[in-house]
Design a protein around this motif. Structure first.
Motif, PDB file in Angstrom:
ATOM      1  N   UNK A 110       0.908  -1.287  -0.286  1.00 49.02           N
ATOM      2  CA  UNK A 110      -0.020  -0.023   0.147  1.00 49.02           C
ATOM      3  C   UNK A 110       0.950   1.294   0.006  1.00 49.02           C
ATOM      4  N   UNK A 111       2.062   1.303   0.702  1.00 44.02           N
ATOM      5  CA  UNK A 111       2.731   2.477   0.836  1.00 44.02           C
ATOM      6  C   UNK A 111       3.801   2.508  -0.444  1.00 44.02           C
ATOM      7  N   UNK A 112       3.587   1.770  -1.229  1.00 50.49           N
ATOM      8  CA  UNK A 112       4.370   1.974  -2.490  1.00 50.49           C
ATOM      9  C   UNK A 112       3.626   2.244  -3.637  1.00 50.49           C
ATOM     10  N   UNK A 113       2.320   2.524  -3.534  1.00 47.23           N
ATOM     11  CA  UNK A 113       1.129   2.490  -4.591  1.00 47.23           C
ATOM     12  C   UNK A 113       1.576   3.790  -5.495  1.00 47.23           C
ATOM     13  N   UNK A 114       1.573   4.857  -4.709  1.00 51.13           N
ATOM     14  CA  UNK A 114       1.891   6.229  -5.224  1.00 51.13           C
ATOM     15  C   UNK A 114       3.050   6.233  -5.836  1.00 51.13           C
ATOM     16  N   UNK A 115       4.129   5.772  -5.403  1.00 49.29           N
ATOM     17  CA  UNK A 115       5.417   6.024  -5.956  1.00 49.29           C
ATOM     18  C   UNK A 115       5.490   5.110  -7.388  1.00 49.29           C
ATOM     19  N   UNK A 136      -1.417   6.980 -22.210  1.00 48.55           N
ATOM     20  CA  UNK A 136      -0.427   6.467 -21.407  1.00 48.55           C
ATOM     21  C   UNK A 136       0.816   7.700 -21.095  1.00 48.55           C
ATOM     22  N   UNK A 137       1.969   7.112 -20.927  1.00 47.60           N
ATOM     23  CA  UNK A 137       3.092   8.122 -20.550  1.00 47.60           C
ATOM     24  C   UNK A 137       3.560   8.745 -21.783  1.00 47.60           C
ATOM     25  N   UNK A 138       3.707   8.013 -22.962  1.00 44.65           N
ATOM     26  CA  UNK A 138       3.939   8.715 -24.101  1.00 44.65           C
ATOM     27  C   UNK A 138       3.025   9.929 -24.615  1.00 44.65           C
ATOM     28  N   UNK A 139       1.629   9.649 -24.470  1.00 44.38           N
ATOM     29  CA  UNK A 139       0.618  10.674 -24.747  1.00 44.38           C
ATOM     30  C   UNK A 139       0.627  11.972 -23.641  1.00 44.38           C
ATOM     31  N   UNK A 140       0.968  11.845 -22.303  1.00 47.23           N
ATOM     32  CA  UNK A 140       1.118  12.692 -21.460  1.00 47.23           C
ATOM     33  C   UNK A 140       2.491  13.489 -21.678  1.00 47.23           C
ATOM     34  N   UNK A 141       3.442  12.949 -22.111  1.00 44.69           N
ATOM     35  CA  UNK A 141       4.797  13.679 -22.503  1.00 44.69           C
ATOM     36  C   UNK A 141       4.405  14.398 -23.580  1.00 44.69           C
ATOM     37  N   UNK A 290       4.133  16.210 -14.234  1.00 47.19           N
ATOM     38  CA  UNK A 290       2.767  16.402 -14.652  1.00 47.19           C
ATOM     39  C   UNK A 290       1.682  15.450 -13.888  1.00 47.19           C
ATOM     40  N   UNK A 291       2.275  14.636 -13.412  1.00 39.49           N
ATOM     41  CA  UNK A 291       1.448  13.736 -12.668  1.00 39.49           C
ATOM     42  C   UNK A 291       0.093  13.863 -12.142  1.00 39.49           C
ATOM     43  N   UNK A 292       0.038  15.193 -11.526  1.00 37.28           N
ATOM     44  CA  UNK A 292      -1.150  15.409 -10.837  1.00 37.28           C
ATOM     45  C   UNK A 292      -2.148  15.781 -11.869  1.00 37.28           C
ATOM     46  N   UNK A 293      -1.749  16.055 -13.190  1.00 38.62           N
ATOM     47  CA  UNK A 293      -2.656  16.631 -14.134  1.00 38.62           C
ATOM     48  C   UNK A 293      -2.894  15.525 -15.264  1.00 38.62           C
ATOM     49  N   UNK A 294      -2.524  14.341 -15.085  1.00 39.60           N
ATOM     50  CA  UNK A 294      -2.610  13.301 -16.108  1.00 39.60           C
ATOM     51  C   UNK A 294      -3.995  13.145 -16.457  1.00 39.60           C
ATOM     52  N   UNK A 295      -4.958  13.252 -15.486  1.00 37.43           N
ATOM     53  CA  UNK A 295      -6.340  12.843 -15.708  1.00 37.43           C
ATOM     54  C   UNK A 295      -7.004  13.787 -16.487  1.00 37.43           C
ATOM     55  N   UNK A 296      -6.439  15.298 -16.552  1.00 35.36           N
ATOM     56  CA  UNK A 296      -7.146  16.098 -17.371  1.00 35.36           C
ATOM     57  C   UNK A 296      -6.698  15.761 -19.052  1.00 35.36           C
TER      58      UNK A 296
END
Length: 346
Positions: A110-115, A136-141, A290-296
């Motif tokens: 559980x403590x490793x999920x965010x990382x 995914x990551x390429x699209x976010x980049x 930008x991880x906190x904005x991926x959902x956008x």
């Protein structure tokens, strides 16, 4: 499914490569699949994202992310399915994205999920391979590099290298949606044709067409200069584009695949004084910022996928044991689209 009956096949980094990775840089291991502790989950890998950045993760030295340690499972993002859970947020059968590593199973505390970057994905929004590409990551980049660093305005000319690759295809399509003129750079006539005819780029320059092909192509297709350059390759192509930038141009440094396997010093830009003359800016993009904005970005691009304004092409290779050879496709220019390693069906 009884975890006790499962064996986890893994590929670990055995030695740091000099130049292109070889079989000697990898070790193939097995271990038992671990039961999750309270709050944890165990995941089955369905598919892994193979990216040029992986070559940098294999090197010792300071970077934006710690290197993969000798003896560690090779780092890789992927998609998979929950096969055991002691966490109320994740049920058996849920599809997820996470840093799986090059292995068949992973147990995450559980403590490793965010990382680890663990989150649920919705297969109604996109296929598993699309969640490794545009969603995914390429699209976010591509999205945040272009939108936050490049700051595109309608009517500007955008050039993107590696245009048929995972990041490049996203950048070019978003730039077109935002009203820009888009010129790609890719290797081979087939890739260039696809970039123009299928993705809707205005033009594409084949860097394999011979000496001077990129310079000549930029002259033909960017008569007013280059306002934004999204660089995935570095080297001579970066210099060619720097010679064509406009006043106030923005250069996004995403990668330098032409340099990753050099056994001598990395070739930096020779035309960097063009930045001074043109009052231009060159800035790096690391997607994790930008991880906190991926959902956008996912929400926006899911709409483009659904209504047909955006396409997502993946080059899928099957089998965990093919990883060492499949990774090399990135550096030989063999992949056509986002390179994905299919580990299991599901």
């Amino acid at each position: 499914m009884s975890l006790a009956t499962l064996v986890n096949h893994q590929i670990r980094l055995a030695a740091r490569p000099v130049g292109l990775p070889t079989a000697a840089n990898w070790s193939h291991t097995t271990e038992a699949v671990a039961e999750p502790a309270e709050g944890g989950v165990t995941l089955k890998t369905l598919a892994l994202s193979l990216d040029p950045a992986m070559r940098g993760w294999m090197n010792e030295g300071k970077s934006y992310i710690p290197p993969v340690g000798i003896g560690e499972v090779m780092r890789a993002g992927g998609v998979g399915v929950v096969v055991a859970s002691k966490n109320d947020k994740y049920a058996v059968g849920d599809h997820v994205s996470a840093t799986f590593g090059v292995q068949e199973y992973i147990t995450i505390a559980q403590e490793e999920m965010k990382r680890n970057g663990l989150f649920k994905i919705d297969l109604r929004v996109g296929t598993p391979t699309q969640w490794l590409n545009v969603l995914g990551m390429p699209g976010m980049t591509g999205y945040f590099g272009l939108m936050d660093v490049g700051l595109p305005k309608a009517g500007e000319t955008v050039v993107v290298s590696g245009a048929a690759g995972a990041v490049g295809q996203t950048v070019g399509q978003i730039a077109k949606i935002k009203g820009c003129r888009v010129v790609g750079i890719a290797g081979g006539a087939a890739k260039c044709d696809w970039v123009v005819k299928e993705l809707g780029f205005d033009a594409c320059i084949d860097y394999k067409a011979g000496p001077g092909a990129v310079r000549a192509g930029l002259k033909d297709h960017c008569p007013k200069g280059v306002d934004i350059y999204f660089d995935n390759v570095g080297g001579e192509i970066l210099d060619d584009v720097l010679a064509k930038i406009t006043r106030g141009a923005r250069i996004i440094i995403c990668g330098a695949i032409s340099q990753y396997n050099n056994t001598t010093a990395v070739q930096g830009p020779k035309n960097y004084l063009s930045l001074l003359v043109n009052r231009a800016r060159m800035e790096g993009i690391v997607v994790f910022d930008y991880a906190d904005r991926y959902h956008l970005a996912v929400a926006e691009m899911a709409v483009y996928l659904k209504d047909g304004r955006m396409k997502s092409k993946e080059d899928v290779v099957v089998g965990l044991n093919t990883f060492p050879d499949t990774l090399l496709k990135l550096f030989n220019g063999e992949n056509f689209g986002k390179l994905v390693l299919e580990v299991a069906k599901g």
